[in-house]
Design an enzyme around this catalytic site. Structure first.
Site, PDB file in Angstrom:
ATOM      1  N   ILE A 162      29.712  38.388 -26.833  1.00 50.41           N
ATOM      2  CA  ILE A 162      30.212  39.444 -27.733  1.00 50.41           C
ATOM      3  C   ILE A 162      29.040  40.140 -28.428  1.00 50.41           C
ATOM      4  O   ILE A 162      28.989  41.368 -28.506  1.00 50.41           O
ATOM      5  CB  ILE A 162      31.200  38.861 -28.773  1.00 50.41           C
ATOM      6  CG1 ILE A 162      32.394  38.212 -28.055  1.00 50.41           C
ATOM      7  CG2 ILE A 162      31.696  39.950 -29.721  1.00 50.41           C
ATOM      8  CD1 ILE A 162      33.328  37.427 -28.959  1.00 50.41           C
ATOM      9  N   ARG A 243      34.433  33.919 -37.493  1.00 51.58           N
ATOM     10  CA  ARG A 243      35.457  33.156 -38.197  1.00 51.58           C
ATOM     11  C   ARG A 243      35.159  33.238 -39.688  1.00 51.58           C
ATOM     12  O   ARG A 243      33.978  33.239 -40.098  1.00 51.58           O
ATOM     13  CB  ARG A 243      35.446  31.677 -37.761  1.00 51.58           C
ATOM     14  CG  ARG A 243      36.036  31.400 -36.402  1.00 51.58           C
ATOM     15  CD  ARG A 243      37.537  31.684 -36.330  1.00 51.58           C
ATOM     16  NE  ARG A 243      38.114  31.345 -35.051  1.00 51.58           N
ATOM     17  CZ  ARG A 243      38.280  32.199 -34.028  1.00 51.58           C
ATOM     18  NH1 ARG A 243      37.884  33.451 -34.149  1.00 51.58           N
ATOM     19  NH2 ARG A 243      38.856  31.802 -32.911  1.00 51.58           N
ATOM     20  N   GLU A 272      43.666  32.548 -43.262  1.00 52.95           N
ATOM     21  CA  GLU A 272      44.287  33.773 -42.749  1.00 52.95           C
ATOM     22  C   GLU A 272      45.793  33.585 -42.745  1.00 52.95           C
ATOM     23  O   GLU A 272      46.267  32.586 -42.190  1.00 52.95           O
ATOM     24  CB  GLU A 272      43.808  34.062 -41.324  1.00 52.95           C
ATOM     25  CG  GLU A 272      42.409  34.592 -41.297  1.00 52.95           C
ATOM     26  CD  GLU A 272      41.828  34.676 -39.893  1.00 52.95           C
ATOM     27  OE1 GLU A 272      42.570  34.456 -38.913  1.00 52.95           O
ATOM     28  OE2 GLU A 272      40.632  34.954 -39.778  1.00 52.95           O
ATOM     29  N   HIS A 291      42.488  39.774 -38.261  1.00 53.24           N
ATOM     30  CA  HIS A 291      42.037  39.026 -37.073  1.00 53.24           C
ATOM     31  C   HIS A 291      42.600  39.675 -35.790  1.00 53.24           C
ATOM     32  O   HIS A 291      43.397  39.063 -35.073  1.00 53.24           O
ATOM     33  CB  HIS A 291      42.463  37.553 -37.180  1.00 53.24           C
ATOM     34  CG  HIS A 291      41.621  36.649 -36.300  1.00 53.24           C
ATOM     35  ND1 HIS A 291      41.295  35.372 -36.643  1.00 53.24           N
ATOM     36  CD2 HIS A 291      41.061  36.851 -35.085  1.00 53.24           C
ATOM     37  CE1 HIS A 291      40.567  34.818 -35.688  1.00 53.24           C
ATOM     38  NE2 HIS A 291      40.415  35.707 -34.725  1.00 53.24           N
TER      39      HIS A 291
HETATM   40  O1  LIG Z   1      39.367  35.134 -32.365  1.00 49.52           O
HETATM   41  C1  LIG Z   1      39.450  35.319 -31.205  1.00 49.52           C
HETATM   42  C2  LIG Z   1      38.974  34.403 -30.208  1.00 49.52           C
HETATM   43  O2  LIG Z   1      38.656  33.264 -30.557  1.00 49.52           O
HETATM   44  O3  LIG Z   1      38.897  34.780 -29.034  1.00 49.52           O
END
Ligand SMILES: O=CC(=O)O
Length: 327
Positions: A162, A243, A272, A291
């Site tokens: 990511i 997170r 959350e 999220h």
């Molecule tokens: O939060 C999203 C994931 O863990 O892919």
């Protein structure tokens, strides 16, 4: 193959009321005999024996000892999503059960949310929307100027898939990109995304935007606390797409209230959702989304497909594309 011959799969987290979710269930039914939690609870002994896979479609279902004890033939838990901090990997592995995740499927949609939050915060989109729909039409953009992302410095903490995708996108904005990660990327990869490896302190001190893209592990819990926030520029923005627990949230509230940093843009919090009276919800230099890093039609389907491939390879004793091991 007749339906009854398909391996049994317990589906956790799919409500079946949402169109996309129903189509996911249809996808799973091509490969598995799908059993819902309700069906399991109605006939634990019979159903429990049939289940070889658990598909986790949302972030927080409870997979505890009692559930695992009721599934004597369980071989794999296929998590839809990359983060597995909600699963007790050690306990699951003690039952001889494998865990898999979907790191490929989530990368683009999560990187997009990181960019969206950075841009929305920098250009004050939420405030702009509120002004545009307010009864008062006598407003001037000069009263709420934003800042430009273009050519600003972005510090990415966590350079997995990511983080890499975020850097690719940031490059198109001509950003200066610093990154910090446990393992340094190769020279070729650094060149491809135009990113420079940096120590944590330097990154925090130099960045206009700091984006958190690490997994939540005991090492990264509260990675950003009072000290780290204190190192950031007073004009800097903290963006979190990993997170919530990676940030010491009390320290963040304090830093935002005292303007130690300028703003925060968070897709994740702890817990959350936040209790409605939480101080973070009362600050005007914060934007929060619930999220939604992987909440796209495309990512949801790709996650299901990646999870299915993982689970089938466990059942067929083939190499597992994305297995997660207890640390
Ligand atoms: O939060 C999203 C994931 O863990 O892919």
């Amino acid at each position: 193959m007749a339906e009854q011959e398909l391996p049994g799969l317990l589906i956790m987290g799919i409500g079946g009321t949402h169109g996309v979710q129903e189509s996911l269930a249809a996808l799973l039914k091509k490969h598995f005999s799908v059993i819902t939690m309700k069906e399991l609870l109605e006939n634990k002994k019979e159903m429990g024996k049939k289940i070889q896979c658990v598909f986790v479609s949302e972030f927080r279902p409870t997979i505890d000892q009692e559930l695992l004890e009721s599934l004597p033939n369980l071989k794999v838990i296929g998590n839809s999503g990359v983060g597995v901090d909600h699963l007790n990997l050690k306990m699951i592995s003690n039952f001889g059960v494998k865990v898999t995740n979907t790191p490929h499927a989530v990368a683009d949609s999560t990187a997009d949310i990181g960019m969206a939050l950075m841009l929305a915060s920098a250009r004050r989109l939420v405030e702009g929307f509120q002004i545009a729909v307010s009864p008062d039409t006598n407003y001037f953009a000069a009263d709420w100027l934003g800042v430009e992302v273009t050519r600003a410095t972005l510090g990415i903490i966590g350079m997995g898939r990511i983080g890499y995708k975020v850097a690719q996108r940031a490059r198109a904005f001509e950003m200066k990109i610093l990154y910090h990660n446990r393992n340094r990327r190769s020279k070729e990869e650094e060149q491809a995304i135009g990113a420079c490896y940096s120590g944590m302190e330097d990154l925090l001190q130099q960045s206009d935007f700091v984006m958190l893209v690490v997994n939540l592990t005991p090492e990264t819990e509260k990675l950003i606390g009072k000290k780290e926030l204190g190192l950031m520029k007073p004009t800097a923005t903290l963006i979190n797409i990993s997170r919530g627990a990676v940030i010491d949230q009390d320290a963040l509230v304090e830093a935002l209230q005292s303007k130690t940093i300028k703003a925060a843009a968070l897709d994740v919090t702890y817990p959350e959702p936040l209790p409605r009276n939480h101080p973070l919800l009362k600050l005007n230099n914060v934007i929060i989304t619930p999220h939604i890093g992987t909440a796209t039609v495309q990512a949801t389907h790709m996650m299901a497909e990646e999870a299915i491939a993982n689970m089938l390879s466990v059942l067929n004793c083939q190499p597992i594309p994305s297995e997660v091991f207890p640390q």
